[in-house]
Each structure stands twice: as structure tokens, then as C-alpha cells.
Design a protein around this motif. Structure first.
Motif, PDB file in Angstrom:
ATOM      1  N   LEU A  31       0.836  -1.197   0.000  1.00 48.36           N
ATOM      2  CA  LEU A  31       0.000   0.000   0.000  1.00 48.36           C
ATOM      3  C   LEU A  31       0.870   1.246   0.000  1.00 48.36           C
ATOM      4  O   LEU A  31       1.796   1.374   0.812  1.00 48.36           O
ATOM      5  CB  LEU A  31      -0.905   0.003   1.232  1.00 48.36           C
ATOM      6  CG  LEU A  31      -1.777  -1.256   1.427  1.00 48.36           C
ATOM      7  CD1 LEU A  31      -2.535  -1.167   2.745  1.00 48.36           C
ATOM      8  CD2 LEU A  31      -2.739  -1.430   0.262  1.00 48.36           C
ATOM      9  N   VAL A  32       0.555   2.165  -0.927  1.00 48.66           N
ATOM     10  CA  VAL A  32       1.289   3.426  -1.028  1.00 48.66           C
ATOM     11  C   VAL A  32       0.275   4.556  -0.923  1.00 48.66           C
ATOM     12  O   VAL A  32      -0.636   4.658  -1.754  1.00 48.66           O
ATOM     13  CB  VAL A  32       2.054   3.527  -2.365  1.00 48.66           C
ATOM     14  CG1 VAL A  32       2.859   4.828  -2.423  1.00 48.66           C
ATOM     15  CG2 VAL A  32       2.971   2.320  -2.552  1.00 48.66           C
ATOM     16  N   GLY A  33       0.404   5.395   0.094  1.00 48.20           N
ATOM     17  CA  GLY A  33      -0.566   6.461   0.299  1.00 48.20           C
ATOM     18  C   GLY A  33       0.082   7.803   0.560  1.00 48.20           C
ATOM     19  O   GLY A  33       1.040   7.900   1.334  1.00 48.20           O
ATOM     20  N   VAL A  38       3.673   8.501   2.206  1.00 43.81           N
ATOM     21  CA  VAL A  38       4.299   9.656   1.560  1.00 43.81           C
ATOM     22  C   VAL A  38       3.745  10.926   2.195  1.00 43.81           C
ATOM     23  O   VAL A  38       2.647  11.376   1.872  1.00 43.81           O
ATOM     24  CB  VAL A  38       4.042   9.634   0.037  1.00 43.81           C
ATOM     25  CG1 VAL A  38       4.773  10.792  -0.644  1.00 43.81           C
ATOM     26  CG2 VAL A  38       4.467   8.299  -0.566  1.00 43.81           C
ATOM     27  N   ASP A  39       4.518  11.493   3.111  1.00 41.56           N
ATOM     28  CA  ASP A  39       4.131  12.705   3.833  1.00 41.56           C
ATOM     29  C   ASP A  39       2.703  12.607   4.373  1.00 41.56           C
ATOM     30  O   ASP A  39       1.886  13.529   4.214  1.00 41.56           O
ATOM     31  CB  ASP A  39       4.280  13.942   2.950  1.00 41.56           C
ATOM     32  CG  ASP A  39       4.783  15.152   3.750  1.00 41.56           C
ATOM     33  OD1 ASP A  39       5.740  14.996   4.509  1.00 41.56           O
ATOM     34  OD2 ASP A  39       4.191  16.242   3.615  1.00 41.56           O
ATOM     35  N   VAL A  47       8.423   5.420   5.936  1.00 46.31           N
ATOM     36  CA  VAL A  47       7.764   6.717   6.090  1.00 46.31           C
ATOM     37  C   VAL A  47       8.636   7.772   5.423  1.00 46.31           C
ATOM     38  O   VAL A  47       9.793   7.979   5.830  1.00 46.31           O
ATOM     39  CB  VAL A  47       7.549   7.056   7.577  1.00 46.31           C
ATOM     40  CG1 VAL A  47       6.969   8.454   7.734  1.00 46.31           C
ATOM     41  CG2 VAL A  47       6.634   6.020   8.231  1.00 46.31           C
ATOM     42  N   LEU A  48       8.108   8.424   4.389  1.00 45.16           N
ATOM     43  CA  LEU A  48       8.816   9.508   3.699  1.00 45.16           C
ATOM     44  C   LEU A  48       8.253  10.831   4.192  1.00 45.16           C
ATOM     45  O   LEU A  48       7.043  11.053   4.138  1.00 45.16           O
ATOM     46  CB  LEU A  48       8.637   9.384   2.187  1.00 45.16           C
ATOM     47  CG  LEU A  48       9.140   8.086   1.545  1.00 45.16           C
ATOM     48  CD1 LEU A  48       8.845   8.083   0.046  1.00 45.16           C
ATOM     49  CD2 LEU A  48      10.627   7.891   1.808  1.00 45.16           C
ATOM     50  N   SER A  49       9.125  11.702   4.668  1.00 47.31           N
ATOM     51  CA  SER A  49       8.686  12.970   5.249  1.00 47.31           C
ATOM     52  C   SER A  49       9.429  14.125   4.595  1.00 47.31           C
ATOM     53  O   SER A  49      10.646  14.062   4.382  1.00 47.31           O
ATOM     54  CB  SER A  49       8.940  12.963   6.763  1.00 47.31           C
ATOM     55  OG  SER A  49       8.478  14.155   7.355  1.00 47.31           O
ATOM     56  N   GLN A  50       8.710  15.194   4.296  1.00 49.69           N
ATOM     57  CA  GLN A  50       9.291  16.371   3.647  1.00 49.69           C
ATOM     58  C   GLN A  50      10.169  17.159   4.605  1.00 49.69           C
ATOM     59  O   GLN A  50      10.093  17.000   5.823  1.00 49.69           O
ATOM     60  CB  GLN A  50       8.161  17.268   3.157  1.00 49.69           C
ATOM     61  CG  GLN A  50       7.252  17.727   4.305  1.00 49.69           C
ATOM     62  CD  GLN A  50       6.559  19.032   4.026  1.00 49.69           C
ATOM     63  OE1 GLN A  50       7.184  19.981   3.553  1.00 49.69           O
ATOM     64  NE2 GLN A  50       5.270  19.089   4.327  1.00 49.69           N
ATOM     65  N   ASP A  51      10.979  18.063   4.037  1.00 52.15           N
ATOM     66  CA  ASP A  51      11.742  18.976   4.891  1.00 52.15           C
ATOM     67  C   ASP A  51      11.627  20.431   4.461  1.00 52.15           C
ATOM     68  O   ASP A  51      11.937  21.334   5.216  1.00 52.15           O
ATOM     69  CB  ASP A  51      13.225  18.581   4.914  1.00 52.15           C
ATOM     70  CG  ASP A  51      13.956  18.981   3.634  1.00 52.15           C
ATOM     71  OD1 ASP A  51      13.287  19.171   2.592  1.00 52.15           O
ATOM     72  OD2 ASP A  51      15.193  19.088   3.671  1.00 52.15           O
ATOM     73  N   ARG A  52      11.119  20.682   3.247  1.00 51.31           N
ATOM     74  CA  ARG A  52      11.078  22.052   2.737  1.00 51.31           C
ATOM     75  C   ARG A  52      10.110  22.917   3.529  1.00 51.31           C
ATOM     76  O   ARG A  52      10.484  23.974   4.058  1.00 51.31           O
ATOM     77  CB  ARG A  52      10.689  22.053   1.259  1.00 51.31           C
ATOM     78  CG  ARG A  52      10.711  23.443   0.620  1.00 51.31           C
ATOM     79  CD  ARG A  52      10.159  23.380  -0.800  1.00 51.31           C
ATOM     80  NE  ARG A  52      10.976  22.518  -1.650  1.00 51.31           N
ATOM     81  CZ  ARG A  52      10.575  22.074  -2.842  1.00 51.31           C
ATOM     82  NH1 ARG A  52       9.365  22.385  -3.285  1.00 51.31           N
ATOM     83  NH2 ARG A  52      11.369  21.326  -3.579  1.00 51.31           N
ATOM     84  N   SER A  53       8.848  22.473   3.640  1.00 51.17           N
ATOM     85  CA  SER A  53       7.860  23.263   4.374  1.00 51.17           C
ATOM     86  C   SER A  53       8.130  23.230   5.864  1.00 51.17           C
ATOM     87  O   SER A  53       7.975  24.232   6.566  1.00 51.17           O
ATOM     88  CB  SER A  53       6.451  22.733   4.091  1.00 51.17           C
ATOM     89  OG  SER A  53       6.145  22.837   2.709  1.00 51.17           O
ATOM     90  N   ALA A  54       8.561  22.057   6.367  1.00 48.10           N
ATOM     91  CA  ALA A  54       8.785  21.926   7.805  1.00 48.10           C
ATOM     92  C   ALA A  54       9.863  22.883   8.298  1.00 48.10           C
ATOM     93  O   ALA A  54       9.806  23.368   9.431  1.00 48.10           O
ATOM     94  CB  ALA A  54       9.175  20.488   8.132  1.00 48.10           C
ATOM     95  N   ASN A  88       4.231  17.405  -1.549  1.00 46.23           N
ATOM     96  CA  ASN A  88       4.042  16.471  -2.661  1.00 46.23           C
ATOM     97  C   ASN A  88       5.374  15.815  -3.046  1.00 46.23           C
ATOM     98  O   ASN A  88       5.947  16.082  -4.112  1.00 46.23           O
ATOM     99  CB  ASN A  88       3.432  17.194  -3.868  1.00 46.23           C
ATOM    100  CG  ASN A  88       2.047  17.721  -3.573  1.00 46.23           C
ATOM    101  OD1 ASN A  88       1.234  17.061  -2.930  1.00 46.23           O
ATOM    102  ND2 ASN A  88       1.763  18.932  -4.037  1.00 46.23           N
ATOM    103  N   ILE A  89       5.845  14.946  -2.194  1.00 44.28           N
ATOM    104  CA  ILE A  89       7.137  14.293  -2.421  1.00 44.28           C
ATOM    105  C   ILE A  89       7.121  13.487  -3.719  1.00 44.28           C
ATOM    106  O   ILE A  89       8.123  13.419  -4.434  1.00 44.28           O
ATOM    107  CB  ILE A  89       7.490  13.377  -1.233  1.00 44.28           C
ATOM    108  CG1 ILE A  89       7.564  14.196   0.063  1.00 44.28           C
ATOM    109  CG2 ILE A  89       8.808  12.659  -1.462  1.00 44.28           C
ATOM    110  CD1 ILE A  89       7.805  13.360   1.309  1.00 44.28           C
ATOM    111  N   HIS A  90       5.990  12.886  -4.039  1.00 47.24           N
ATOM    112  CA  HIS A  90       5.915  12.046  -5.232  1.00 47.24           C
ATOM    113  C   HIS A  90       6.075  12.854  -6.510  1.00 47.24           C
ATOM    114  O   HIS A  90       6.361  12.291  -7.573  1.00 47.24           O
ATOM    115  CB  HIS A  90       4.597  11.273  -5.262  1.00 47.24           C
ATOM    116  CG  HIS A  90       3.380  12.130  -5.149  1.00 47.24           C
ATOM    117  ND1 HIS A  90       3.178  13.018  -4.118  1.00 47.24           N
ATOM    118  CD2 HIS A  90       2.285  12.241  -5.947  1.00 47.24           C
ATOM    119  CE1 HIS A  90       2.019  13.621  -4.277  1.00 47.24           C
ATOM    120  NE2 HIS A  90       1.463  13.186  -5.384  1.00 47.24           N
TER     121      HIS A  90
END
Length: 340
Positions: A179-181, A206-207, A268-275, A311-313
């Protein structure tokens, strides 16, 4: 006149002394004759021949477990598969209405994509095509998105999950699934994994948002605008999107109260730009919640994706593809190991 000595009269009546007799030797004569000449009453009623037990051949050597790696899987992805154009969709007619989906590739486990709020199957573009080069991939439009029919039913996570499973059953797309969400799709994916753990071989988030994120922000005094934007911002959004926003809190509660997360590979893929631009307290809550999601499985891990927003994807598609390939490799290895 002399009298001769007399011999007792009884002497002649004494039995002679017992003497050992020699053993009687008997001679047995075996007559050999044809079986048909033997009288019927002397023939055996049946004859059983016991054959020696056959030697059990040694078991064949077990097949070696597959040594899969991300590089080996990626080598199967040709340049033509990096296109953003999705394959043609197919309509699935389920009890909940018609749903549009795309299906491509062969080989398990099936990778099932769940898009975020306001997006449909086309959001996965290049990633979907790359994954379909090494296995079966499926993406679809939820009710009201893309070519799928609208629905008057509530748009909470459990209802969305019922409709998704109805489509999978109608089209005979069988488990196990990876599962990819993304975003809200990540919450739906978590709910899927907790509700049907035996059908899940792995998960990539994904985030996605942790079910306790809003609650924790409120406890730390983070302004509500940062974690729960006002509905006015979505007033002009499509009806399907507004309905999912209205049920977002319920969906989070459903995911929080569901069963245990299965012990499957989890990334778990997590963003860093907005954070990096958020208020300090908000950033800390986000980082902690993402790491806690990775702990849902003993096989879980987290990756902070550099130079990427929510939107990492779309910002870093290679990273998402790599994460999915890693989970597929681990799932295939576990499946092969369980058969030996």
C-alpha cells in the motif's frame, strides 16, 4: 540235614532297575510334488508376499531464497517507463458505483496507490509506470474524482475503504498488497493495514499525517491555522474534496482506534522544505509524529526527503520509487522464506 539258604520269594517280583533309554530318532520324509497334485485340503488358503520397504529418496534441496536488491529491480525499468502518461483507465462497476482505475504489470505483490486529498490516479504518473515494469500496479479514482462516479454516501475512511475493497473484489485483484498512500491517502492506507493486516505485505507513507498530529498541536498551543486550515479556504473546492475534508477528523479517529499495525516492511517519507519554515513547535510535533509512525512496525524506518515539499511524489519521484522497490524486495524475500 542241611537246609539251603532261601531266597526271598518277592525278589522275582521287583521291577528291573530303570535304565536310560536312547532317544527316539524320527525320520521325516518331505514329499515334493507339483502344486496341482497337492490335495486341496493341504494347500494354503492364501499367500502374502511382503516386499522390502522402498527406500525413500532424499528430499530435493530447497530453492535458494531470492537475493533481491533495489538496484536489481531498478535495472528492469527502461527509459520508456519514465513517462508521466498513465495507461488507459478501465471502469469497474461495483455496488457503490463505477470507479475508474488503471492496472499494469505482472508479478506480486500488487502495489496499490492511494492519492491524497483533491487528487486521483494521475497524480502518480511516472512512479506508477516505473513500478509496473517490475510488478503489478493499480491506481484508481475515489468517488467524485477523475472518471469515477460521485457518491452521496459519507466520505470517511471506512466508507472509502469499503468502496476500494468492492472494486478490488469485482476486478479480482487479490492480495497481498503493498500500500502506497500520500497525505490523506496515507491515513486511508493505515486504516486498511490495521483493518486487514493479513492482506498487506508492506506500506509506504508519503508525507502522511499522524492520527494524533492535530491533538498534539492543540496541546502545545500551536495556532489552529497551521494544522487545521479554515473551511473557507476550501469553499471553492470540488464537492468530493469538501466532503472528504468534512470527514477528515472522523477518518483520523477511525485510523487511531483500529487494530494493531501489522509487522510488515514500512517506510515513512517525510518532507523537509515546508517543515523548515514552520514555527518551531509545529516542526517539532511534525517530526516526532513522523518518527512515531515509523515505529508502528518493527520493520519500519523513516527517511527525511531533502528539497521536497508536501508532494514528495512530484518533487522527488525517484525517492518514492526507491522506497516502493525496497518494500517490494523485502516482501518478496519474506514470501519466499515462508515457503521453505
Amino acid at each position: 540235614m542241611a537246609i539251603a539258604p532261601t531266597t526271598p520269594l518277592i525278589d522275582h517280583l521287583k521291577p528291573p532297575e530303570t535304565a536310560p533309554f536312547p532317544p527316539v530318532r524320527r525320520r521325516t520324509t518331505v514329499l515334493r510334488m507339483p502344486q496341482d497334485a497337492v490335495p486341496a485340503h493341504l494347500k494354503p488358503s492364501s499367500r502374502t508376499t511382503v516386499a522390502p520397504a522402498p527406500k525413500t529418496p532424499p528430499p530435493p534441496p530447497a530453492a535458494p531464497l531470492p537475493l533481491l536488491s533495489v538496484d536489481a529491480l531498478r535495472a528492469r525499468i527502461g527509459p520508456a517507463m519514465r513517462s508521466q502518461t498513465m495507461p488507459s483507465h478501465t471502469m469497474s462497476y461495483t455496488p457503490y458505483g463505477a470507479r475508474a482505475f488503471v492496472s499494469a504489470g505482472t508479478g506480486g505483490p500488487t502495489v496499490l496507490f492511494e492519492a491524497g486529498l483533491g487528487n486521483g490516479k494521475n497524480a502518480w504518473g511516472r512512479i506508477f509506470n516505473e513500478i509496473s515494469a517490475i510488478g503489478h500496479a493499480v491506481a484508481y479514482d475515489r468517488a467524485g474524482y477523475g472518471q469515477s462516479e460521485r457518491s452521496r454516501l459519507p466520505r470517511d475512511g471506512l466508507q472509502i475503504l469499503r468502496e476500494l475493497r468492492a472494486m478490488l473484489q469485482t476486478e479480482e485483484i487479490k492480495p497481498p498488497y503493498v500500500l502506497v498512500g500520500h497525505s490523506l491517502g496515507g491515513t486511508i492506507v493505515k486504516l486498511f493495514a490495521k483493518t486487514y493486516p493479513t492482506e498487506v505485505a508492506g506500506v509506504v507513507l508519503v508525507d502522511a499525517r499522524h492520527a494524533e498530529f492535530s491533538k498534539r498541536c492543540k496541546q502545545l498551543g500551536v495556532h489552529r491555522m497551521w494544522y487545521d486550515p479554515p473551511a473557507l479556504l476550501f469553499a471553492m473546492a470540488p464537492s468530493a474534496m469538501r466532503a472528504e475534508i468534512a470527514s477528515a477528523a472522523l477518518t483520523a479517529r477511525q485510523a487511531r482506534r483500529a487494530g494493531e499495525f501489522p509487522a510488515v516492511p514500512l517506510i515513512v517519507l517525510s518532507q523537509d522544505r515546508s517543515a523548515s519554515r514552520w514555527p518551531e513547535r509545529l516542526g517539532k510535533v511534525w517530526d516526532a509524529s513522523q518518527r512515531n509512525m515509523a515505529k508502528m512496525s518493527r520493520l519500519g524506518r523513516i527517511k527525511i526527503v531533502g528539497d521536497s515539499g508536501h508532494n514528495i511524489h512530484q518533487d522527488q519521484p525517484d525517492t518514492v520509487t526507491t522506497a516502493i522497490l525496497s518494500v517490494i524486495a523485502a516482501a518478496r524475500y519474506a514470501q519466499a522464506k515462508s515457503k521453505t
